[in-house]
Design an enzyme around this catalytic site. Structure first.
Site, PDB file in Angstrom:
ATOM      1  CB  SER A   1      -0.738   7.610  10.068  1.00 24.36           C
ATOM      2  OG  SER A   1      -1.767   6.662  10.216  1.00 24.36           O
TER       3      SER A   1
ATOM      4  N   GLY B   1       0.821  -1.202   0.000  1.00 25.90           N
ATOM      5  CA  GLY B   1       0.000   0.000   0.000  1.00 25.90           C
ATOM      6  C   GLY B   1       0.854   1.251   0.000  1.00 25.90           C
TER       7      GLY B   1
ATOM      8  CE  LYS C   1       1.411  -5.925   2.026  1.00 29.81           C
ATOM      9  NZ  LYS C   1       2.088  -4.707   2.496  1.00 29.81           N
TER      10      LYS C   1
ATOM     11  NE  ARG D   1      -4.210  -2.379   0.711  1.00 28.80           N
ATOM     12  CZ  ARG D   1      -3.250  -2.165   1.605  1.00 28.80           C
ATOM     13  NH1 ARG D   1      -2.890  -0.947   1.903  1.00 28.80           N
ATOM     14  NH2 ARG D   1      -2.640  -3.177   2.182  1.00 28.80           N
TER      15      ARG D   1
ATOM     16  CG  ASP E   1       0.438  -0.787  10.186  1.00 30.09           C
ATOM     17  OD1 ASP E   1      -0.690  -1.005   9.692  1.00 30.09           O
ATOM     18  OD2 ASP E   1       1.392  -0.355   9.528  1.00 30.09           O
TER      19      ASP E   1
ATOM     20  CB  SER F   1      -3.654   6.338   3.624  1.00 30.84           C
ATOM     21  OG  SER F   1      -2.289   5.964   3.689  1.00 30.84           O
ATOM     22  CB  SER F   2      -0.046   9.613   6.476  1.00 29.27           C
ATOM     23  OG  SER F   2       0.649   8.388   6.705  1.00 29.27           O
ATOM     24  CD  GLN F   3       0.521   3.729   3.206  1.00 30.30           C
ATOM     25  OE1 GLN F   3      -0.266   3.404   2.323  1.00 30.30           O
ATOM     26  NE2 GLN F   3       1.016   2.865   4.080  1.00 30.30           N
TER      27      GLN F   3
ATOM     28  CE  LYS G   1      -3.701   0.228   7.980  1.00 34.43           C
ATOM     29  NZ  LYS G   1      -2.482   1.007   7.665  1.00 34.43           N
TER      30      LYS G   1
END
Length: 426
Positions: free
Chosen positions: A188, A89, A403, A117, A304, A160-162, A331
């Site tokens: 996050s 992700g 993973k 996702r 997480d 999400s901060s991603q 997730k």
């Protein structure tokens, strides 16, 4: 793969795995850095391998040495028309804006749960940056064509901060000047601290204005030359070891820095609140069992941690309350429901109410056959819970750990756990 965990006591010392959050960000910085980057203590999880595959497709040369990766890059110069982010992700959300620095059309795909996702963020934001994007109704695969033009934009940080991490890297590398990324409801935050730390380490400067605005002055945008970066020990994987020690130890974990910006170091607070025997000294944690009691924990900024927290709570007397469930839906599995189902098989009652999870602990954990749901953290949580269960715990699709932490079962064995893999159900 089937893995059976027999009730076991643990003892000894183990080195924490390398952080995939740190490793993947280092890969992103390395492909953007015009020069040679040496990455020490590199990870080798599936997500790490996927990140290396992406940067190679974008033109980087990667050489594996003894405990070091050498990455030579001249910036984003795609040698392939497609990249694959595996099941990561962070990989898809971080690398997509970086890929968009190129004017060439690039197909971006993934595998497994990543295919389900949501990717609507790119459909919404990329056109504002002159990036052509075509998605599969908000899912993978994507086709991206830049080059990205940095502008002041506003984004939603609640999912999400991603996504923000990827934009921060891309804006910095594109030489953004006098523009900002404004963020509403950022979740996050510690992960953004890690991103900013990596950017600064490589020479890019971003001004963090209270996590609501990230301003680019243009200083330091031409980061180049020889760089080196040491990948941190992983608090996300280390959290499972620490909880294992609290349940079945005592054990010692080395390589986890309490000064890290990683969000999941917050596991230490949960362990203290639960009454676990915990001693910390110079990147070393010694943890052992005690009379564990229920605790309350807000995991909004460290989602997480839910799986190891549930494993810990199962052995705590009373009702543990964990907030932040809303961040678990997208997730590798819908983790709130998955934890409820799989721990329910082991006799642990979990209730979900809006953003809150409650875990009824201290009533014993039963032996059972559980399923990872192809989620690495679910597999590890079930394995840890099985260490002091009333019978064997068998995990179906146990290879999901690859993973993020492929050495996990081996590390449990080194600490004394009885772990049998590739077994057949009778």
């Amino acid at each position: 793969m089937l893995t059976r965990i027999n009730p076991s006591l643990l003892k000894g010392e183990i080195q924490a795995p390398a952080s995939k959050s740190s490793m993947q960000r280092a890969c992103a910085a390395a492909v953007l850095n015009k020069g040679t980057t040496s990455i020490y203590n590199p990870g080798h999880s599936n997500d790490d391998k996927a990140a290396l595959g992406v940067i190679q497709a974008l033109g980087a040369e990667v050489t594996q040495g003894v405990d070091v990766l050498k990455i030579v890059s001249q910036g984003i110069r795609p040698g392939k028309a497609a990249v694959n982010c595996g099941e990561s992700g962070l990989g898809i959300r971080m690398f997509a804006p970086i890929i968009a620095l190129s004017e060439k059309p690039i197909a971006v795909n993934g595998e497994g749960s990543l295919l389900t996702r949501p990717m609507d963020f790119f459909d919404e934001i990329f056109p504002q940056l002159d990036i052509r994007v075509v998605s599969n109704k908000g899912r993978l695969p994507l086709e991206i064509q830049g080059p990205l033009q940095p502008r002041t934009i506003s984004i939603d940080g609640s999912l999400s901060s991603q996504f923000l991490t990827g934009l921060l890297f891309a804006y910095a590398a594109a030489g953004a000047k006098g523009v900002s990324i404004r963020v509403n409801n950022l979740k996050s935050r510690p992960y953004i601290d890690l991103t900013l730390q990596v950017l600064q380490h490589f020479g890019w400067k971003v001004e963090n204005r209270n996590y609501e605005e990230f301003y680019f002055s243009g200083a330091g945008e031409a980061a180049s030359g020889d760089k080196s970066y040491i990948v941190e020990g992983d608090w996300s994987g280390g959290a499972f070891l620490l909880v294992a020690g609290a349940i079945a130890g005592p054990i010692t974990i080395k390589g986890l820095d309490t000064a890290s910006t990683q969000a999941d170091k917050a596991i230490l607070r949960a362990l203290r609140d639960s009454g676990a025997a915990l001693t910390i000294a110079d990147r070393t944690q010694h943890v052992g069992p005690a009379a564990l009691k229920a605790f309350q924990f807000d995991a909004t900024d460290c989602p997480d941690l839910f799986p190891p927290l549930v494993a810990l709570a199962a052995y705590c007397e009373g009702t543990t309350v964990i907030d932040g469930v809303s961040s678990l839906a997208h997730k590798e599995s819908n983790r709130g429901l998955t934890l409820q189902d799989e721990f329910g098989k082991m006799g642990v009652l979990i209730e979900l109410d809006g953003d809150r999870m409650t875990v009824q602990g201290g009533k014993g954990v039963k032996g059972a056959v559980v399923h990872s749901r192809h989620d690495h953290r679910i597999a590890m949580a079930c394995a840890v819970a099985g260490l002091r269960a009333q019978g064997d715990v068998t995990i179906e699709e146990a290879q999901a750990i690859n993973k993020s932490y492929p050495d996990f079962y081996e590390h449990l064995q080194q600490l004394g756990a009885v772990v049998n893999t590739k077994i057949e159900l009778v």
